[in-house]
Scaffold this motif. Structure first.
Motif, PDB file in Angstrom:
ATOM      1  N   LYS B  45       0.819  -1.504  -0.354  1.00 15.06           N
ATOM      2  CA  LYS B  45       0.029  -0.124   0.092  1.00 15.06           C
ATOM      3  C   LYS B  45       0.907   1.326   0.244  1.00 15.06           C
ATOM      4  O   LYS B  45       0.623   2.380  -0.020  1.00 15.06           O
ATOM      5  CB  LYS B  45      -0.959   0.432   1.151  1.00 15.06           C
ATOM      6  N   GLU B  69       6.726   4.780  -8.390  1.00 18.02           N
ATOM      7  CA  GLU B  69       5.402   4.412  -8.688  1.00 18.02           C
ATOM      8  C   GLU B  69       4.575   5.544  -9.741  1.00 18.02           C
ATOM      9  O   GLU B  69       5.822   6.578  -9.883  1.00 18.02           O
ATOM     10  CB  GLU B  69       4.471   4.658  -7.743  1.00 18.02           C
ATOM     11  N   ARG B  72       0.276   9.394 -11.340  1.00 21.48           N
ATOM     12  CA  ARG B  72      -1.239   9.265 -11.129  1.00 21.48           C
ATOM     13  C   ARG B  72      -1.449   7.996 -11.469  1.00 21.48           C
ATOM     14  O   ARG B  72      -0.919   7.605 -11.362  1.00 21.48           O
ATOM     15  CB  ARG B  72      -1.605   9.951 -13.100  1.00 21.48           C
ATOM     16  N   LYS B  73      -2.795   7.977 -10.806  1.00 24.78           N
ATOM     17  CA  LYS B  73      -3.519   6.721 -10.756  1.00 24.78           C
ATOM     18  C   LYS B  73      -3.898   6.119 -12.340  1.00 24.78           C
ATOM     19  O   LYS B  73      -4.625   7.167 -12.437  1.00 24.78           O
ATOM     20  CB  LYS B  73      -4.522   6.500  -9.432  1.00 24.78           C
ATOM     21  N   HIS B  75      -6.374   3.909 -14.061  1.00 24.50           N
ATOM     22  CA  HIS B  75      -7.001   2.315 -14.119  1.00 24.50           C
ATOM     23  C   HIS B  75      -7.417   2.138 -14.741  1.00 24.50           C
ATOM     24  O   HIS B  75      -7.778   1.972 -15.911  1.00 24.50           O
ATOM     25  CB  HIS B  75      -8.183   2.893 -12.793  1.00 24.50           C
ATOM     26  N   THR B  99      -3.106   0.808 -11.864  1.00 25.79           N
ATOM     27  CA  THR B  99      -3.117   0.903 -10.149  1.00 25.79           C
ATOM     28  C   THR B  99      -4.395   0.312  -9.696  1.00 25.79           C
ATOM     29  O   THR B  99      -4.131  -0.661  -8.966  1.00 25.79           O
ATOM     30  CB  THR B  99      -3.642   2.255  -9.713  1.00 25.79           C
ATOM     31  N   SER B 100      -5.690  -0.001 -10.398  1.00 18.83           N
ATOM     32  CA  SER B 100      -6.581  -0.605 -10.256  1.00 18.83           C
ATOM     33  C   SER B 100      -6.893  -2.125 -11.846  1.00 18.83           C
ATOM     34  O   SER B 100      -6.841  -0.194 -12.901  1.00 18.83           O
ATOM     35  CB  SER B 100      -7.831  -0.321  -9.613  1.00 18.83           C
ATOM     36  N   PRO B 138      -1.438  -3.350  -7.286  1.00 16.58           N
ATOM     37  CA  PRO B 138      -2.943  -2.808  -8.117  1.00 16.58           C
ATOM     38  C   PRO B 138      -3.537  -3.509  -7.134  1.00 16.58           C
ATOM     39  O   PRO B 138      -3.659  -5.157  -7.428  1.00 16.58           O
ATOM     40  CB  PRO B 138      -2.333  -3.172  -9.356  1.00 16.58           C
ATOM     41  N   GLU B 183      -7.361  10.970 -12.081  1.00 18.41           N
ATOM     42  CA  GLU B 183      -6.375  10.560 -12.667  1.00 18.41           C
ATOM     43  C   GLU B 183      -7.038   9.745 -13.089  1.00 18.41           C
ATOM     44  O   GLU B 183      -8.172  10.853 -14.426  1.00 18.41           O
ATOM     45  CB  GLU B 183      -7.478   9.269 -11.353  1.00 18.41           C
TER      46      GLU B 183
END
Lengths: 236, 236
Positions: B45, B69, B72-73, B75, B99-100, B138, B183
């Motif tokens: 995390k 990292e 920015r995130k 997805h 990130t996801s 992620p 994001e």
């Protein structure tokens, strides 16, 4: 979607294309095409034809305009990975528009691939060309050692980038402004990276060192990522 | 290279980390680490610690600064491909900083994956995080249908891109100027593309349609290419 078939230039005549038994089997038995039905034939060098099936041949109906190739040539110089990694690289980087693949035997490459392997790679690039709807089949050069590969390049017409992991102060590939009209070459190292001596050979030859970012990329990820970044810069 | 191990937050105490039998086996039997030797522990995390092995625990020596990292995130909303394609996507896109992952069941998805599959995907993203030297594992969301996935998004803070093949006049992803501080979400379709109805749902929800270029990309190539293009734009 119209079926696409890459044929050998020698199969092309003025009005017709002579189909091989394998090609005929595929068209008639697998795709179940009937006489008169159309498909697309490419010679893999830029000629794309709309044709119709006529018994054991294809009749040329129309010369199609090329539209799916990049405006620049991209050459991918890549250290031969272990296992079938290079096959994945050929498949995905053909889709992203690479013009030629230059596999390199590095200090860490154990085994020279056989002629059978080279034939297999060429078959994969041909199939990937058909599937991604390109007009030109990328060339796959026989693997050579790094100094030989570099001496074969015309760096007067090519902008060459040595892609490294971690920035260490070098610019990101995404920051590159690629000079107009020039071909592009991307060099991607083996697992564990190029040796210091190899890096010096690249830099002395006029390669620009660039970073692909701060994370460690596997040998199958790095080439695809680098070519996609060039696509983003070209906006194509 | 120092070995990196993702642990569960519950394993962290103030000065020490309790190692599981599996982790101990790997550290002692496979890597042959001795007491006092150092390795890196991450909670996945964002906390990264330099530790030393002390019998059945790890002693925390130092809090390391995060550096690998993206700023920015990102997805990745991706239509579940056939076979093990999604596993390849998780591996390579974890390396590129996603990130996801938001797997989507589309009109053309046949089978809902089991909980076992979801656990396997999470294991793969954890291992890829260790190997590519990221600090954050992620997140992999359970697969849902497209309207549910979209309704879960906060599009006030996310710039969302619907990635399509062929331009048809839409701008290339490489031309996008991504608003500061936001994001990024990339939506990638299934083999054969999104249905017209699905495309309308995306556009009505505020997604920007962008092109990944003129060639047809396979479902395993497209996500990687799109994320690499964003890396190029961010220059990270």
């Amino acid at each position: 979607m119209t079926y696409r078939l890459v044929v050998d230039s020698a199969q092309l005549e003025e009005q017709i294309i002579n189909l091989s038994p394998d090609q005929l089997h595929y068209l008639k038995r697998v795709l179940r095409l009937q006489n008169g039905q159309t498909f697309i034939v490419l010679d893999g060098k830029g000629t794309t034809l709309l044709v119709s099936l006529e018994d054991k041949r294809a009749k040329i109906l129309e010369l199609l305009k090329q539209r799916n190739e990049l405006s620049r040539k991209i050459h991918l110089m890549v250290a031969l990975p272990k296992g079938s990694g290079f096959e994945d690289i050929i498949r995905s980087c053909t889709e992203l528009g690479v013009t030629s693949f230059m596999p390199i035997c590095t200090e860490r490459t154990l085994l020279l691939p056989s002629q059978g392997k080279l034939d297999r790679w060429r078959k994969i690039s041909k199939e990937a060309t058909e599937q991604c709807e390109r007009e030109i089949v990328p060339q796959i050069l026989p693997p050579v050692e790094l100094p030989v590969a570099i001496s074969n390049l015309d760096l007067e017409i090519i902008s060459a980038y040595l892609c490294l992991t971690r920035d260490n102060g070098i610019p990101h590939l995404g920051e590159s402004t690629i000079p107009q009209e020039r071909e592009i070459l991307l060099a991607i190292g083996p697992e564990g990276g190029w040796s210091q001596r190899e890096i010096e050979v690249f830099l002395a030859s006029g390669f620009n060192a660039v970073s692909l970012g701060n994370r460690i990329l596997r040998t199958v990820t790095a080439p695809l990522a680098a070519v996609a970044m060039i696509n983003a810069i070209l906006k194509e």
